[in-house]
Design an enzyme around this catalytic site. Structure first.
Site, PDB file in Angstrom:
ATOM      1  N   HIS A   1       7.837   4.340 -14.081  1.00  0.00           N
ATOM      2  CA  HIS A   1       7.047   5.545 -14.378  1.00  0.00           C
ATOM      3  C   HIS A   1       6.436   6.163 -13.125  1.00  0.00           C
ATOM      4  O   HIS A   1       5.971   7.303 -13.162  1.00  0.00           O
ATOM      5  CB  HIS A   1       5.961   5.239 -15.423  1.00  0.00           C
ATOM      6  CG  HIS A   1       4.772   4.509 -14.905  1.00  0.00           C
ATOM      7  ND1 HIS A   1       4.604   3.139 -15.051  1.00  0.00           N
ATOM      8  CD2 HIS A   1       3.667   4.934 -14.248  1.00  0.00           C
ATOM      9  CE1 HIS A   1       3.457   2.783 -14.512  1.00  0.00           C
ATOM     10  NE2 HIS A   1       2.864   3.847 -14.018  1.00  0.00           N
TER      11      HIS A   1
ATOM     12  N   ASN B   1      -6.295   0.804   5.443  1.00  0.00           N
ATOM     13  CA  ASN B   1      -7.123   1.951   5.099  1.00  0.00           C
ATOM     14  C   ASN B   1      -6.232   3.186   5.032  1.00  0.00           C
ATOM     15  O   ASN B   1      -5.653   3.598   6.037  1.00  0.00           O
ATOM     16  CB  ASN B   1      -8.236   2.147   6.128  1.00  0.00           C
ATOM     17  CG  ASN B   1      -9.271   3.152   5.680  1.00  0.00           C
ATOM     18  OD1 ASN B   1      -8.947   4.197   5.133  1.00  0.00           O
ATOM     19  ND2 ASN B   1     -10.542   2.835   5.904  1.00  0.00           N
TER      20      ASN B   1
ATOM     21  N   GLU C   1       0.817   0.523  10.679  1.00  0.00           N
ATOM     22  CA  GLU C   1       1.595   1.139   9.606  1.00  0.00           C
ATOM     23  C   GLU C   1       3.040   1.442  10.018  1.00  0.00           C
ATOM     24  O   GLU C   1       3.324   1.718  11.181  1.00  0.00           O
ATOM     25  CB  GLU C   1       0.944   2.438   9.134  1.00  0.00           C
ATOM     26  CG  GLU C   1      -0.467   2.297   8.607  1.00  0.00           C
ATOM     27  CD  GLU C   1      -1.517   2.531   9.672  1.00  0.00           C
ATOM     28  OE1 GLU C   1      -2.666   2.807   9.305  1.00  0.00           O
ATOM     29  OE2 GLU C   1      -1.171   2.435  10.882  1.00  0.00           O
TER      30      GLU C   1
ATOM     31  N   ASP D   1       9.958  -0.942 -17.439  1.00  0.00           N
ATOM     32  CA  ASP D   1       9.243  -0.086 -16.500  1.00  0.00           C
ATOM     33  C   ASP D   1       9.379  -0.666 -15.098  1.00  0.00           C
ATOM     34  O   ASP D   1       8.437  -1.228 -14.537  1.00  0.00           O
ATOM     35  CB  ASP D   1       7.776   0.002 -16.932  1.00  0.00           C
ATOM     36  CG  ASP D   1       6.982   1.010 -16.115  1.00  0.00           C
ATOM     37  OD1 ASP D   1       7.610   1.800 -15.381  1.00  0.00           O
ATOM     38  OD2 ASP D   1       5.735   0.994 -16.218  1.00  0.00           O
TER      39      ASP D   1
ATOM     40  N   GLY E   1      -3.602   4.160 -10.005  1.00  0.00           N
ATOM     41  CA  GLY E   1      -3.250   4.038  -8.599  1.00  0.00           C
ATOM     42  C   GLY E   1      -2.684   2.682  -8.234  1.00  0.00           C
ATOM     43  O   GLY E   1      -2.131   2.508  -7.150  1.00  0.00           O
TER      44      GLY E   1
ATOM     45  N   SER F   1      -0.385   1.157 -10.236  1.00  0.00           N
ATOM     46  CA  SER F   1       0.938   1.075 -10.847  1.00  0.00           C
ATOM     47  C   SER F   1       2.002   0.662  -9.843  1.00  0.00           C
ATOM     48  O   SER F   1       1.999   1.106  -8.689  1.00  0.00           O
ATOM     49  CB  SER F   1       1.336   2.430 -11.435  1.00  0.00           C
ATOM     50  OG  SER F   1       0.982   2.545 -12.772  1.00  0.00           O
ATOM     51  N   GLY F   2       2.934  -0.147 -10.316  1.00  0.00           N
ATOM     52  CA  GLY F   2       4.055  -0.563  -9.491  1.00  0.00           C
ATOM     53  C   GLY F   2       3.750  -1.663  -8.514  1.00  0.00           C
ATOM     54  O   GLY F   2       4.658  -2.283  -7.955  1.00  0.00           O
TER      55      GLY F   2
END
Length: 267
Positions: free
Chosen positions: A72, A89, A97, A120, A213, A215-216
């Site tokens: 989703h 952050n 990063e 899902d 936020g 999710s996954g």
């Protein structure tokens, strides 16, 4: 219509999510705390592009060019996605990063948009390999079919809301959370028939939960000193992320090991 009332995905839409709010020191993942920098080096921030990059979901780096997330999170065809690896952050440069665009999205064939039906789960194929280092590592997948007993201690991680109707957390959060076995979670006073054996429930104590936020993102569960990714965060109760006896629900990764391996092998 009932499912629309009681189920809520944990993804964020771009026009609401990536706003620079003042960081309050007491804000935390519901029931949790700020994670130590790069303590979860397989955790990714999945971001969409809407004139700016915004955090929408979490995910797990499982191969140098593959990320596991929830279906989703990525079933909107009009969005360009990237993943951010090695981040802590969202609003600052941590100098750790890696930013990598998503080249292809593979959504499970059984996903039809109904969270209670399940499936899902999705894989993201990146445009280039991630560079593995002390900040970026691969998440380990459990054995096919593995299940966790009731009250097994795991950790939920993510940049999701720190309270109901809250805001994205600037820093990665973590919270210890106890598994609720399928036999318990499928009881009528819990989630009943809104969960299947291909899902993992955890929380439901009214204190600890994943939220919008998250999710996954991974459900991190330790066994013999190693963390395994047992879930991809899927849904909570629309009444509130920390609703009592409505634990956060993850897609059970161990039910999809063959699907994952087959999709990766195709490439």
């Amino acid at each position: 219509m009932l499912r629309l009332v009681i189920l809520a995905s944990l993804a964020l839409l771009g026009k609401y999510s990536f706003i620079y709010f003042a960081y309050q020191q007491n804000e935390r993942v519901i029931g949790g705390s700020e994670a130590k920098r790069n303590a979860w080096p397989w955790q990714v921030s999945l971001q969409g592009l809407a004139g700016y990059w915004y955090h929408t979901c979490g995910g797990t780096l499982i191969r140098q060019r593959w990320v596991l997330t929830a279906a989703h999170c990525v079933d909107r065809l009009d969005v360009t996605y990237r993943v951010v690896l090695g981040d802590h952050n969202l609003y600052e440069n941590d100098n750790t990063e890696q930013y990598i665009l998503v080249e292809n999205i593979i959504i499970h064939e059984g996903w039809n948009g109904d969270l209670a039906v399940g499936n899902d789960i999705a894989l993201l194929y990146l445009v280039q390999d991630a560079v593995l280092n002390q900040y970026v590592q691969l998440g380990k997948l459990p054995n096919e079919g593995a299940t966790l007993p009731n009250n097994y201690l795991c950790y939920v991680t993510g940049w999701g809301y720190t309270r109901n109707n809250g805001v994205v957390s600037p820093t990665l959060q973590q919270a210890p959370i106890l598994v609720v076995s399928y036999d318990v979670c499928s009881q009528p006073e819990w989630w009943g028939n809104y969960v299947t054996r291909n899902m993992v429930c955890a929380g439901g104590d009214g204190i600890v939960a994943g939220c919008q936020g998250d999710s996954g993102g991974p459900l991190n569960c330790q066994h013999d000193g190693t963390y395994y990714i047992h879930g991809a965060t899927s849904f909570v109760a629309a009444a509130g992320c920390d609703t009592y006896m409505k634990p956060t629900v993850w897609t059970r990764v161990s039910a999809y090991i063959n699907w994952i391996n087959n999709k990766i092998a195709f490439y």
